[in-house]
Design a protein around this motif. Structure first.
Motif, PDB file in Angstrom:
ATOM      1  N   LEU A 162      13.801  -2.767   8.265  1.00 23.84           N
ATOM      2  CA  LEU A 162      14.288  -2.632   6.896  1.00 23.84           C
ATOM      3  C   LEU A 162      15.132  -1.371   6.837  1.00 23.84           C
ATOM      4  O   LEU A 162      14.670  -0.288   7.199  1.00 23.84           O
ATOM      5  CB  LEU A 162      13.122  -2.526   5.908  1.00 23.84           C
ATOM      6  CG  LEU A 162      13.496  -2.151   4.470  1.00 23.84           C
ATOM      7  CD1 LEU A 162      14.388  -3.212   3.828  1.00 23.84           C
ATOM      8  CD2 LEU A 162      12.252  -1.912   3.635  1.00 23.84           C
ATOM      9  N   LEU A 215       4.479  -3.706  -0.747  1.00 24.08           N
ATOM     10  CA  LEU A 215       5.878  -4.017  -0.438  1.00 24.08           C
ATOM     11  C   LEU A 215       6.089  -5.506  -0.678  1.00 24.08           C
ATOM     12  O   LEU A 215       5.183  -6.309  -0.454  1.00 24.08           O
ATOM     13  CB  LEU A 215       6.198  -3.674   1.016  1.00 24.08           C
ATOM     14  CG  LEU A 215       6.016  -2.215   1.421  1.00 24.08           C
ATOM     15  CD1 LEU A 215       6.299  -2.045   2.910  1.00 24.08           C
ATOM     16  CD2 LEU A 215       6.922  -1.305   0.615  1.00 24.08           C
ATOM     17  N   PHE A 249       8.618  -8.843   0.114  1.00 26.75           N
ATOM     18  CA  PHE A 249       9.675  -9.433   0.928  1.00 26.75           C
ATOM     19  C   PHE A 249       9.716 -10.940   0.695  1.00 26.75           C
ATOM     20  O   PHE A 249       8.704 -11.547   0.355  1.00 26.75           O
ATOM     21  CB  PHE A 249       9.417  -9.209   2.427  1.00 26.75           C
ATOM     22  CG  PHE A 249       9.613  -7.799   2.884  1.00 26.75           C
ATOM     23  CD1 PHE A 249      10.834  -7.386   3.383  1.00 26.75           C
ATOM     24  CD2 PHE A 249       8.576  -6.877   2.822  1.00 26.75           C
ATOM     25  CE1 PHE A 249      11.029  -6.086   3.815  1.00 26.75           C
ATOM     26  CE2 PHE A 249       8.758  -5.573   3.250  1.00 26.75           C
ATOM     27  CZ  PHE A 249       9.979  -5.184   3.748  1.00 26.75           C
ATOM     28  N   PHE A 256      14.324  -7.769   0.916  1.00 19.84           N
ATOM     29  CA  PHE A 256      13.366  -6.798   0.394  1.00 19.84           C
ATOM     30  C   PHE A 256      13.539  -6.734  -1.115  1.00 19.84           C
ATOM     31  O   PHE A 256      14.663  -6.676  -1.606  1.00 19.84           O
ATOM     32  CB  PHE A 256      13.622  -5.417   1.015  1.00 19.84           C
ATOM     33  CG  PHE A 256      12.833  -4.309   0.396  1.00 19.84           C
ATOM     34  CD1 PHE A 256      11.455  -4.261   0.509  1.00 19.84           C
ATOM     35  CD2 PHE A 256      13.471  -3.294  -0.300  1.00 19.84           C
ATOM     36  CE1 PHE A 256      10.725  -3.233  -0.059  1.00 19.84           C
ATOM     37  CE2 PHE A 256      12.757  -2.254  -0.873  1.00 19.84           C
ATOM     38  CZ  PHE A 256      11.372  -2.225  -0.756  1.00 19.84           C
ATOM     39  N   SER A 275      19.556  -2.603   0.240  1.00 18.09           N
ATOM     40  CA  SER A 275      18.730  -2.757   1.425  1.00 18.09           C
ATOM     41  C   SER A 275      19.216  -3.948   2.232  1.00 18.09           C
ATOM     42  O   SER A 275      19.882  -4.845   1.705  1.00 18.09           O
ATOM     43  CB  SER A 275      17.259  -2.941   1.042  1.00 18.09           C
ATOM     44  OG  SER A 275      17.078  -4.158   0.337  1.00 18.09           O
ATOM     45  N   ILE A 280      17.902  -6.230   6.043  1.00 17.29           N
ATOM     46  CA  ILE A 280      16.942  -6.372   7.137  1.00 17.29           C
ATOM     47  C   ILE A 280      17.717  -6.853   8.351  1.00 17.29           C
ATOM     48  O   ILE A 280      18.456  -7.836   8.286  1.00 17.29           O
ATOM     49  CB  ILE A 280      15.832  -7.365   6.766  1.00 17.29           C
ATOM     50  CG1 ILE A 280      15.085  -6.848   5.540  1.00 17.29           C
ATOM     51  CG2 ILE A 280      14.889  -7.565   7.941  1.00 17.29           C
ATOM     52  CD1 ILE A 280      14.134  -7.840   4.922  1.00 17.29           C
TER      53      ILE A 280
END
Length: 187
Positions: free
Chosen positions: A6, A26, A28, A136, A182, A184
């Motif tokens: 991430l 978190l 996702f 995210f 963000s 990934i």
């Protein structure tokens, strides 16, 4: 096993660093790498807690698991600590792989600092088997912000809208995290 990283970027105003907290939820979205139609949107897990496992279970302790349709085994996600991330990245670099995000070598997860303004920085490493995190979703309170004056903000740091601002009373200065993004990448 596939390693996913991430990465975050933002424009920091009066902020020394932004740190991802290790003991908070978190969120996702994940998908089955063998079938783009099998997805789980907005799954939530805590990287400081592993799931209970049956005695004799051969899978290592993990933070999230899902069984895709037609599969006999669970697909798992493990958030790596600093040592495990270092080891996993070393294995990946020995194989000669590069990150698919286009930013060159994948680095060890670390804090986003004022020197990184506008650049993606790796903040979390995840080892995945049979699943792929692809988005995210900030929930709020995943990050700690340290102002340039040293004040720490670790409550109500909500980056879900892409911006956050506060006032550092000790140093009589405004602080802000703007244009938060963000992504990934696989290592």
């Amino acid at each position: 096993m596939v390693l996913f990283i991430l990465c975050i970027k933002a424009e920091l105003d009066g902020v020394e660093k932004v740190s991802l907290l290790k003991n908070t939820n978190l969120c996702f979205s994940v998908r089955n790498p063998a079938n783009d139609y099998e997805i789980r949107e907005k799954v939530v897990f805590n990287p400081s807690e592993t799931l209970d496992q049956d005695e004799g279970d051969r899978e290592p302790p993990h933070h999230f698991a899902v069984r895709w349709e037609g599969s006999k085994k669970y697909s798992t996600l493990i958030v790596l600590d600093e040592e495990a991330a270092k080891s996993a990245l070393k294995k990946v670099s020995k194989k000669g792989k590069r990150d698919k995000g286009g930013d060159g070598e994948v680095g060890l997860p670390r804090d986003l600092t004022s020197d990184d303004n506008g650049n993606y920085v790796p903040v979390l490493a995840m080892e995945c088997r049979g699943l792929e995190p692809y988005t995210f979703h900030p929930l709020g309170n995943e990050f700690r912000v340290t102002s340039a004056g040293g004040a720490i903000f670790d409550e109500d740091v909500d980056l879900s809208e892409g911006d956050w601002g506060e006032y550092d009373e000790e140093n009589d200065a405004a602080v802000g995290v703007n244009n938060f993004e963000s992504k990934i990448i696989s290592a």
